[in-house]
Design a protein around this motif. Structure first.
Motif, PDB file in Angstrom:
ATOM      1  N   GLU A 249      24.828 -14.325  18.692  1.00  0.00           N
ATOM      2  CA  GLU A 249      24.205 -14.525  19.947  1.00  0.00           C
ATOM      3  C   GLU A 249      22.782 -13.586  19.744  1.00  0.00           C
ATOM      4  O   GLU A 249      22.726 -12.435  19.228  1.00  0.00           O
ATOM      5  N   LEU A 250      21.443 -14.340  20.076  1.00  0.00           N
ATOM      6  CA  LEU A 250      20.245 -13.818  19.971  1.00  0.00           C
ATOM      7  C   LEU A 250      19.331 -14.272  20.991  1.00  0.00           C
ATOM      8  O   LEU A 250      18.736 -15.284  20.891  1.00  0.00           O
ATOM      9  N   PRO A 251      19.522 -13.503  22.124  1.00  0.00           N
ATOM     10  CA  PRO A 251      18.710 -13.884  23.380  1.00  0.00           C
ATOM     11  C   PRO A 251      17.301 -14.049  23.265  1.00  0.00           C
ATOM     12  O   PRO A 251      16.784 -13.213  22.303  1.00  0.00           O
TER      13      PRO A 251
ATOM     14  N   ILE B  11      20.937 -18.726  21.661  1.00  0.00           N
ATOM     15  CA  ILE B  11      19.692 -18.187  22.076  1.00  0.00           C
ATOM     16  C   ILE B  11      19.638 -17.889  23.605  1.00  0.00           C
ATOM     17  O   ILE B  11      18.767 -17.476  24.384  1.00  0.00           O
ATOM     18  N   ARG B  12      20.739 -18.160  24.215  1.00  0.00           N
ATOM     19  CA  ARG B  12      21.035 -18.089  26.004  1.00  0.00           C
ATOM     20  C   ARG B  12      20.647 -16.427  26.272  1.00  0.00           C
ATOM     21  O   ARG B  12      21.080 -15.598  25.497  1.00  0.00           O
ATOM     22  N   GLU B  13      20.268 -16.490  27.345  1.00  0.00           N
ATOM     23  CA  GLU B  13      20.487 -15.003  27.791  1.00  0.00           C
ATOM     24  C   GLU B  13      21.933 -14.701  28.396  1.00  0.00           C
ATOM     25  O   GLU B  13      22.652 -15.418  28.529  1.00  0.00           O
ATOM     26  N   TYR B  14      21.986 -13.362  28.708  1.00  0.00           N
ATOM     27  CA  TYR B  14      23.493 -12.944  29.286  1.00  0.00           C
ATOM     28  C   TYR B  14      23.592 -13.614  30.358  1.00  0.00           C
ATOM     29  O   TYR B  14      24.891 -14.357  30.376  1.00  0.00           O
ATOM     30  N   GLU B  15      22.944 -13.545  31.427  1.00  0.00           N
ATOM     31  CA  GLU B  15      23.427 -14.440  32.635  1.00  0.00           C
ATOM     32  C   GLU B  15      23.552 -15.916  32.356  1.00  0.00           C
ATOM     33  O   GLU B  15      24.471 -16.443  33.101  1.00  0.00           O
ATOM     34  N   GLU B  16      22.982 -16.318  31.566  1.00  0.00           N
ATOM     35  CA  GLU B  16      23.207 -17.999  31.128  1.00  0.00           C
ATOM     36  C   GLU B  16      24.514 -17.933  30.684  1.00  0.00           C
ATOM     37  O   GLU B  16      25.193 -19.003  30.860  1.00  0.00           O
TER      38      GLU B  16
ATOM     39  N   ALA C 253      11.367 -11.032  12.385  1.00  0.00           N
ATOM     40  CA  ALA C 253      12.597 -10.263  11.636  1.00  0.00           C
ATOM     41  C   ALA C 253      13.828 -10.384  12.475  1.00  0.00           C
ATOM     42  O   ALA C 253      14.959 -10.571  11.698  1.00  0.00           O
ATOM     43  N   HIS C 254      13.717 -10.332  13.886  1.00  0.00           N
ATOM     44  CA  HIS C 254      14.954 -10.740  14.554  1.00  0.00           C
ATOM     45  C   HIS C 254      15.698 -11.984  14.207  1.00  0.00           C
ATOM     46  O   HIS C 254      16.913 -11.997  13.950  1.00  0.00           O
ATOM     47  N   VAL C 255      15.004 -12.939  13.898  1.00  0.00           N
ATOM     48  CA  VAL C 255      15.457 -14.322  13.837  1.00  0.00           C
ATOM     49  C   VAL C 255      15.792 -14.439  12.122  1.00  0.00           C
ATOM     50  O   VAL C 255      16.946 -14.722  12.178  1.00  0.00           O
ATOM     51  N   ALA C 256      15.107 -13.768  11.375  1.00  0.00           N
ATOM     52  CA  ALA C 256      15.785 -13.833  10.010  1.00  0.00           C
ATOM     53  C   ALA C 256      16.736 -13.118   9.840  1.00  0.00           C
ATOM     54  O   ALA C 256      17.836 -13.604   9.160  1.00  0.00           O
ATOM     55  N   ASN C 257      17.249 -11.902  10.479  1.00  0.00           N
ATOM     56  CA  ASN C 257      18.369 -11.403  10.329  1.00  0.00           C
ATOM     57  C   ASN C 257      19.436 -12.079  10.810  1.00  0.00           C
ATOM     58  O   ASN C 257      20.680 -11.845  10.513  1.00  0.00           O
ATOM     59  N   ALA C 258      19.310 -12.780  12.272  1.00  0.00           N
ATOM     60  CA  ALA C 258      20.275 -13.441  12.791  1.00  0.00           C
ATOM     61  C   ALA C 258      20.737 -14.520  11.687  1.00  0.00           C
ATOM     62  O   ALA C 258      22.135 -14.940  11.432  1.00  0.00           O
TER      63      ALA C 258
END
Length: 356
Positions: free
Chosen positions: A292-294, A271-276, A302-307
């Motif tokens: 990867e799910l920032p 769940i880190r951001e791109y820069e991290e 729904a975003h979490v469920a899809n991941a």
């Protein structure tokens, strides 16, 4: 007392006009321990040597990383992967070939702190973790060694001079624990919150100025804390007094054993951001599924469920930079994960643990 060489006299001539020969000689005779060759340690080292400090001990166990260079001004792109202590020592010798510098590629611990601190005339703490800062401060208090302390984060920095312990002029003095009895609960770091490179140079310069002022006997404001904000530019100063109810530190914590490297789970939700992710790049071992799910991209469940469906695993490790955000995430989405046939667990310690 070793007199200044003709070369050193010429090199520091314009400063000697300002502070006098006796003060310049005191700087030349001084021994400073610098903890950390990072964003604060690099500019401080540069200014200490340029100012005439004759002997330095530098301790840092890290190597130069590409993400360091925007703020650690002694390093260049060609130094990536090289030990920071060795590179910084070489740059310092370029500034002043006659300086004595002992570069130690190791971590400051409870096992070596007292020995290193006790033989220094002053310690400049450029470390970047509260654990090290309190170790340094406690060792300085136990040995009654003056300490220049500094922190920097985002656009802000603080600098202070502490001198506490039984052998101070009043037998007590003022130390870090009079200002902050224990480490702050906020665990934000430059790695997770960011830092303006120019701010570290300002704060490192203030630390060097404080050290030079104390060692030359021009200025010795023990307990004075200076705060700096870059935007809008602002300086504030306060004076810390001793807390008479606080007992002096008499022992250091036992040295912690290095923990074993955490094992990779078979499924990881990052769940880190791109820069991290740029700061700590991870390569999952074969057989590990990684999605990867920032956090900034999570707008609904729904975003979490899809991941989780993409991972298709019974047990999912949640990963962030340090382990705090992932712990909160695992707790928040525990029930949602259950409906997807998965159990969430936090990867304690975050990306640094898996990447070590």
């Amino acid at each position: 007392m070793t007199p200044l060489s003709p070369e050193e006299e010429r090199r520091t001539a314009r400063q000697t006009l300002l502070i006098g020969r006796d003060a310049q000689q005191r700087l030349h005779n001084a021994h400073v321990l610098v903890v950390g060759a990072g964003g604060l340690g690099c500019p401080a080292l540069q200014q200490l040597v340029a100012g005439g400090i004759g002997k330095l001990t530098l301790i840092d166990d890290d190597v130069v990383d590409l993400t360091n260079i925007h703020r650690q001004i002694l390093f260049g792109a060609a130094d990536v992967g090289r030990p920071k202590a060795e590179v910084a020592a070489a740059r310092v010798r370029d500034l002043q070939p006659g300086v004595q510098i002992n570069a130690r590629r190791e971590r400051l611990t409870s096992d070596n702190a007292l020995d290193l601190v006790a033989v220094a005339d002053l310690v400049l703490d450029g470390s970047d973790t509260y654990a090290t800062k309190y170790l340094v401060a406690d060792a300085c208090e136990m040995t009654s060694t003056p300490l220049v302390w500094g922190t920097v984060l985002r656009f802000h920095g603080d600098v202070a001079l502490f001198h506490s312990g039984a052998d101070t002029p009043d037998g007590r003095g003022v130390g870090l624990r009079d200002l902050l009895p224990s480490p702050p609960s906020d665990t934000a770091t430059c790695e997770t919150a960011g830092v303006l490179g120019a701010t570290t140079s300002v704060v490192g310069g203030l630390m060097a100025t404080t050290a030079l002022g104390f060692l030359s006997e021009l200025d010795a404001p023990v307990g004075r804390v200076t705060s700096y904000d870059a935007f809008p530019p602002l300086f504030r100063t306060l004076t810390v007094g001793a807390d008479p109810a606080r007992p002096l530190v008499t022992h250091l914590p036992e040295a912690q054993k290095t923990s074993a490297i955490a094992r990779w789970p078979s499924a990881v939700l990052d769940i880190r951001e791109y820069e991290e992710r740029l700061l700590v790049e991870l390569t999952p071992p074969p057989g590990t599924r990684l999605v990867e799910l920032p956090l900034s991209r999570i707008h609904d469940d729904a975003h979490v469920a899809n991941a989780l469906r993409e991972l298709d695993a019974d047990d999912v490790g949640v990963l962030c930079s340090l382990g705090k955000k992932s712990a909160a995430f695992a707790l928040r989405y525990e029930e949602l994960a259950h409906t997807c046939g998965a159990r969430l667990h936090n990867i304690d310690g975050g990306a640094r643990v898996l990447g070590s």
